[in-house]
Design a protein around this motif. Structure first.
Motif, PDB file in Angstrom:
ATOM      1  N   LEU A 154       0.832  -1.208   0.000  1.00  0.00           N
ATOM      2  CA  LEU A 154       0.000   0.000   0.000  1.00  0.00           C
ATOM      3  C   LEU A 154       0.864   1.254   0.000  1.00  0.00           C
ATOM      4  O   LEU A 154       0.553   2.239  -0.691  1.00  0.00           O
ATOM      5  N   LEU A 155       1.947   1.235   0.765  1.00  0.00           N
ATOM      6  CA  LEU A 155       2.863   2.374   0.805  1.00  0.00           C
ATOM      7  C   LEU A 155       3.492   2.596  -0.570  1.00  0.00           C
ATOM      8  O   LEU A 155       3.593   3.735  -1.036  1.00  0.00           O
ATOM      9  N   PHE A 156       3.890   1.522  -1.220  1.00  0.00           N
ATOM     10  CA  PHE A 156       4.486   1.637  -2.553  1.00  0.00           C
ATOM     11  C   PHE A 156       3.479   2.210  -3.548  1.00  0.00           C
ATOM     12  O   PHE A 156       3.820   3.060  -4.375  1.00  0.00           O
ATOM     13  N   GLN A 157       2.243   1.750  -3.471  1.00  0.00           N
ATOM     14  CA  GLN A 157       1.211   2.258  -4.378  1.00  0.00           C
ATOM     15  C   GLN A 157       0.961   3.741  -4.143  1.00  0.00           C
ATOM     16  O   GLN A 157       0.809   4.515  -5.091  1.00  0.00           O
ATOM     17  N   ALA A 158       0.940   4.145  -2.883  1.00  0.00           N
ATOM     18  CA  ALA A 158       0.663   5.543  -2.553  1.00  0.00           C
ATOM     19  C   ALA A 158       1.785   6.476  -2.999  1.00  0.00           C
ATOM     20  O   ALA A 158       1.544   7.637  -3.337  1.00  0.00           O
ATOM     21  N   THR A 159       3.013   5.965  -3.000  1.00  0.00           N
ATOM     22  CA  THR A 159       4.174   6.806  -3.340  1.00  0.00           C
ATOM     23  C   THR A 159       4.682   6.585  -4.759  1.00  0.00           C
ATOM     24  O   THR A 159       5.651   7.224  -5.177  1.00  0.00           O
ATOM     25  N   GLY A 160       4.054   5.667  -5.482  1.00  0.00           N
ATOM     26  CA  GLY A 160       4.479   5.417  -6.861  1.00  0.00           C
ATOM     27  C   GLY A 160       5.754   4.610  -6.974  1.00  0.00           C
ATOM     28  O   GLY A 160       6.416   4.628  -8.021  1.00  0.00           O
ATOM     29  N   VAL A 161       6.111   3.873  -5.929  1.00  0.00           N
ATOM     30  CA  VAL A 161       7.323   3.050  -5.950  1.00  0.00           C
ATOM     31  C   VAL A 161       7.022   1.728  -6.653  1.00  0.00           C
ATOM     32  O   VAL A 161       5.991   1.093  -6.388  1.00  0.00           O
ATOM     33  N   GLU A 162       7.916   1.311  -7.538  1.00  0.00           N
ATOM     34  CA  GLU A 162       7.765   0.051  -8.259  1.00  0.00           C
ATOM     35  C   GLU A 162       8.868  -0.911  -7.850  1.00  0.00           C
ATOM     36  O   GLU A 162      10.018  -0.503  -7.650  1.00  0.00           O
ATOM     37  N   SER A 163       8.515  -2.183  -7.715  1.00  0.00           N
ATOM     38  CA  SER A 163       9.500  -3.205  -7.359  1.00  0.00           C
ATOM     39  C   SER A 163       9.700  -4.164  -8.529  1.00  0.00           C
ATOM     40  O   SER A 163       8.924  -4.157  -9.487  1.00  0.00           O
ATOM     41  N   SER A 164      10.740  -4.974  -8.436  1.00  0.00           N
ATOM     42  CA  SER A 164      11.013  -5.940  -9.500  1.00  0.00           C
ATOM     43  C   SER A 164      10.447  -7.304  -9.119  1.00  0.00           C
ATOM     44  O   SER A 164      10.198  -7.588  -7.942  1.00  0.00           O
TER      45      SER A 164
ATOM     46  N   ALA B 298      18.326 -12.659  -7.141  1.00  0.00           N
ATOM     47  CA  ALA B 298      16.996 -13.184  -7.445  1.00  0.00           C
ATOM     48  C   ALA B 298      16.065 -12.106  -7.988  1.00  0.00           C
ATOM     49  O   ALA B 298      15.158 -12.400  -8.773  1.00  0.00           O
ATOM     50  N   TYR B 299      16.284 -10.859  -7.573  1.00  0.00           N
ATOM     51  CA  TYR B 299      15.391  -9.772  -7.991  1.00  0.00           C
ATOM     52  C   TYR B 299      15.998  -8.888  -9.076  1.00  0.00           C
ATOM     53  O   TYR B 299      15.406  -7.861  -9.427  1.00  0.00           O
ATOM     54  N   TRP B 300      17.154  -9.276  -9.608  1.00  0.00           N
ATOM     55  CA  TRP B 300      17.792  -8.448 -10.627  1.00  0.00           C
ATOM     56  C   TRP B 300      17.115  -8.683 -11.985  1.00  0.00           C
ATOM     57  O   TRP B 300      17.734  -9.110 -12.955  1.00  0.00           O
ATOM     58  N   THR B 301      15.824  -8.409 -12.026  1.00  0.00           N
ATOM     59  CA  THR B 301      15.056  -8.555 -13.256  1.00  0.00           C
ATOM     60  C   THR B 301      14.632  -7.197 -13.794  1.00  0.00           C
ATOM     61  O   THR B 301      13.909  -7.118 -14.782  1.00  0.00           O
ATOM     62  N   ALA B 302      15.064  -6.135 -13.138  1.00  0.00           N
ATOM     63  CA  ALA B 302      14.726  -4.768 -13.552  1.00  0.00           C
ATOM     64  C   ALA B 302      15.882  -3.857 -13.152  1.00  0.00           C
ATOM     65  O   ALA B 302      16.950  -4.321 -12.774  1.00  0.00           O
ATOM     66  N   GLY B 303      15.661  -2.545 -13.235  1.00  0.00           N
ATOM     67  CA  GLY B 303      16.702  -1.582 -12.908  1.00  0.00           C
ATOM     68  C   GLY B 303      17.019  -1.546 -11.425  1.00  0.00           C
ATOM     69  O   GLY B 303      16.263  -2.063 -10.594  1.00  0.00           O
ATOM     70  N   PRO B 304      18.150  -0.901 -11.054  1.00  0.00           N
ATOM     71  CA  PRO B 304      18.588  -0.848  -9.655  1.00  0.00           C
ATOM     72  C   PRO B 304      17.537  -0.280  -8.706  1.00  0.00           C
ATOM     73  O   PRO B 304      17.401  -0.749  -7.579  1.00  0.00           O
ATOM     74  N   GLY B 305      16.811   0.742  -9.164  1.00  0.00           N
ATOM     75  CA  GLY B 305      15.816   1.359  -8.296  1.00  0.00           C
ATOM     76  C   GLY B 305      14.723   0.390  -7.888  1.00  0.00           C
ATOM     77  O   GLY B 305      14.296   0.356  -6.724  1.00  0.00           O
ATOM     78  N   LYS B 306      14.264  -0.437  -8.831  1.00  0.00           N
ATOM     79  CA  LYS B 306      13.224  -1.410  -8.519  1.00  0.00           C
ATOM     80  C   LYS B 306      13.774  -2.540  -7.654  1.00  0.00           C
ATOM     81  O   LYS B 306      13.066  -3.080  -6.806  1.00  0.00           O
ATOM     82  N   VAL B 307      15.045  -2.883  -7.879  1.00  0.00           N
ATOM     83  CA  VAL B 307      15.671  -3.917  -7.062  1.00  0.00           C
ATOM     84  C   VAL B 307      15.760  -3.442  -5.607  1.00  0.00           C
ATOM     85  O   VAL B 307      15.475  -4.200  -4.675  1.00  0.00           O
ATOM     86  N   VAL B 308      16.140  -2.178  -5.409  1.00  0.00           N
ATOM     87  CA  VAL B 308      16.231  -1.618  -4.057  1.00  0.00           C
ATOM     88  C   VAL B 308      14.874  -1.707  -3.352  1.00  0.00           C
ATOM     89  O   VAL B 308      14.793  -2.060  -2.167  1.00  0.00           O
ATOM     90  N   ALA B 309      13.804  -1.408  -4.087  1.00  0.00           N
ATOM     91  CA  ALA B 309      12.466  -1.488  -3.500  1.00  0.00           C
ATOM     92  C   ALA B 309      12.133  -2.922  -3.099  1.00  0.00           C
ATOM     93  O   ALA B 309      11.568  -3.164  -2.022  1.00  0.00           O
ATOM     94  N   SER B 310      12.472  -3.884  -3.942  1.00  0.00           N
ATOM     95  CA  SER B 310      12.204  -5.290  -3.633  1.00  0.00           C
ATOM     96  C   SER B 310      12.997  -5.743  -2.416  1.00  0.00           C
ATOM     97  O   SER B 310      12.483  -6.465  -1.562  1.00  0.00           O
TER      98      SER B 310
END
Length: 346
Positions: free
Chosen positions: A213-223, A289-301
Motif C-alpha cells: 500500500l505504501l508503494f502504491q501511494a508513493t508510486g514506488v515500483e518493485s522488481s 533473485a530480484y535483478w530482473t529490472a533496474g537498480p531502483g526497482k531492485v532496491v524497493a524489492s
C-alpha cells in the motif's frame, strides 16, 4: 554523503527527493561536527545524525526507484557510477556510525563488529553458492542414469541441492567454530510457539500488505523475483515449489540466516542489532533473485525482503526455536507460489 547529494543539486537536478536528501545530509554533518566540538551532547547529536541519515537512505532510494540515478564518469576509466546510489550506501553507513556514537562504541568495538559482520556476510553469500554445488552433485549421477532432466526434474534437483548444500555449509561453519549440532535451536513447539506461528503468518502478510500500500501511494515500483518469470513460462514448476517452500526453502534458509547468522551476531551486537544486521544480510543476498529490472526497482524489492526478515528474525529471537520462523517463512512462500500458479493457470 554530502558530496553525493549536493553534487546533483549543483547540477540543477529538479528532484524534491534529492533536494530534501541534501538538506538532511547537511543536518547529519552539522550534528556530527557539533558533537566533536562539544557544542552538542554526544547522544543527542547521534540521534539527530542517525534520524537524518535514515531520511537520506529513504529519499535517495526513492529517487533511484523513480529513475534518477545521476551518474558521473570516473576519470581515467570508461565507467560511471550513480551519485544517488552512493548517497544511499553512505547514508546507511552514517546510520551505523550514529548508532555506534550513541552507545559509545570505540574503534576496537567497531573493528570487532565489522569483522564479525564481514565473516557472517560471507557465510550468507555462501548460501547462494552452496545450493548450486549441491544441485550439481545430485544432478550429475541422475543425468548419467536418466539423461537430460525435464524442467520439473531440474527444479526438484535444485531444491534437493539447496538442502544438501546449505546443510553442508552449516555443518562446516559449526565445525570450524568449535560448535556442534546442539547449536541448532530445533525442538518440539510449545503452545506459545504455535500461537506465534499463527500470529507470525498473519503479521508477515500484514507487513507485505502495508508495504504494498505504501508503494502504491508513493508510486514506488518493485522488481519481480526470477522465479516469477520462470513460472510464467512453466507454471507446473510451482507445483514443486509449493511443498518445497515448507519442506526445504523455509527450513534451510532460516537455519542459515536466523539460527546461524543472526544467532552468531548476538555475540557482538544486541538482540535488536543482530536482527537488523541479519535482516540486511538476508536482503542483500536476494539481489541476484530480484535483478530482473533496474537498480531502483531492485532496491524497493530488497526493502520488502528486509521488512519480512525483521518479522522472521523477531520470531526467532522471541522463541529461540528454528521451527517457528521456518514454518512462517515456508507458509509465506507456499501461499505466494500457489497464488502465482492459480493466476497463470487461469
Amino acid at each position: 554523503m554530502l558530496v553525493a547529494t549536493l553534487l546533483p543539486v549543483t547540477r540543477g537536478i529538479e528532484s524534491p527527493a534529492i533536494w530534501v536528501a541534501a538538506a538532511f545530509a547537511v543536518v547529519t554533518a552539522v550534528a556530527f561536527l557539533a558533537s566533536r566540538r562539544g557544542s552538542l551532547d554526544r547522544q543527542l547529536a547521534a540521534v539527530v545524525a542517525g534520524a537524518s541519515s535514515i531520511a537520506v537512505v529513504l529519499l535517495s532510494g526513492y529517487a533511484l526507484n523513480q529513475g534518477i540515478p545521476v551518474s558521473i564518469e570516473v576519470p581515467g576509466v570508461r565507467s560511471s557510477f550513480s551519485l544517488v546510489f552512493a548517497a544511499f550506501v553512505t547514508g546507511g553507513l552514517a546510520v551505523s556510525v550514529a548508532v555506534a556514537d550513541y552507545f559509545g562504541i570505540g574503534l576496537a568495538g567497531l573493528k570487532e563488529r565489522t569483522q564479525r559482520t564481514t565473516i557472517l556476510s560471507a557465510l550468507g553469500f555462501g548460501g547462494l553458492l552452496a545450493p548450486q554445488v549441491g544441485a550439481l552433485v545430485i544432478a550429475l549421477p541422475v543425468m548419467a542414469a536418466v539423461g537430460e532432466l525435464s524442467r520439473i526434474q531440474s527444479v526438484v534437483v535444485s531444491q534437493l541441492g539447496m538442502a544438501l548444500g546449505t546443510g553442508v555449509l552449516v555443518w562446516w561453519y559449526l565445525s570450524v567454530t568449535g560448535r556442534d549440532l546442539s547449536y541448532i535451536d530445533l525442538r518440539r513447539p510449545t503452545g506459545r510457539d504455535l500461537l506465534l506461528i499463527a500470529g507470525g503468518i498473519f503479521v508477515i502478510f500484514g507487513t507485505l500488505g502495508a508495504i504494498s500500500l505504501l508503494f502504491q501511494a508513493t508510486g514506488v515500483e518493485s522488481s519481480d523475483h526470477g522465479t516469477t518469470q520462470q513460472a510464467a513460462e512453466n507454471p507446473e514448476i510451482l507445483l514443486v515449489l509449493v511443498p518445497a517452500s515448507i519442506l526445504v526453502i523455509g527450513p534451510f534458509e532460516e537455519l542459515l540466516y536466523r539460527n546461524i547468522v543472526q544467532k552468531s551476531l548476538y555475540e557482538s551486537f544486541s538482540r535488536v542489532g543482530a536482527i537488523l544486521i541479519g535482516g540486511v544480510i538476508f536482503a542483500i543476498i536476494h539481489t541476484q533473485a530480484y535483478w530482473t529490472a533496474g537498480p531502483g526497482k531492485v532496491v524497493a524489492s530488497l526493502a520488502v525482503i528486509f521488512g519480512l526478515a525483521l518479522v522472521l528474525g523477531t520470531l526467532y529471537e522471541r522463541t529461540e526455536n528454528l521451527l517457528v520462523p521456518a514454518l512462517v517463512h515456508g507458509v509465506y512462500n507456499a501461499v505466494l507460489f500457489a497464488n502465482l500458479y492459480f493466476s497463470y493457470s487461469v
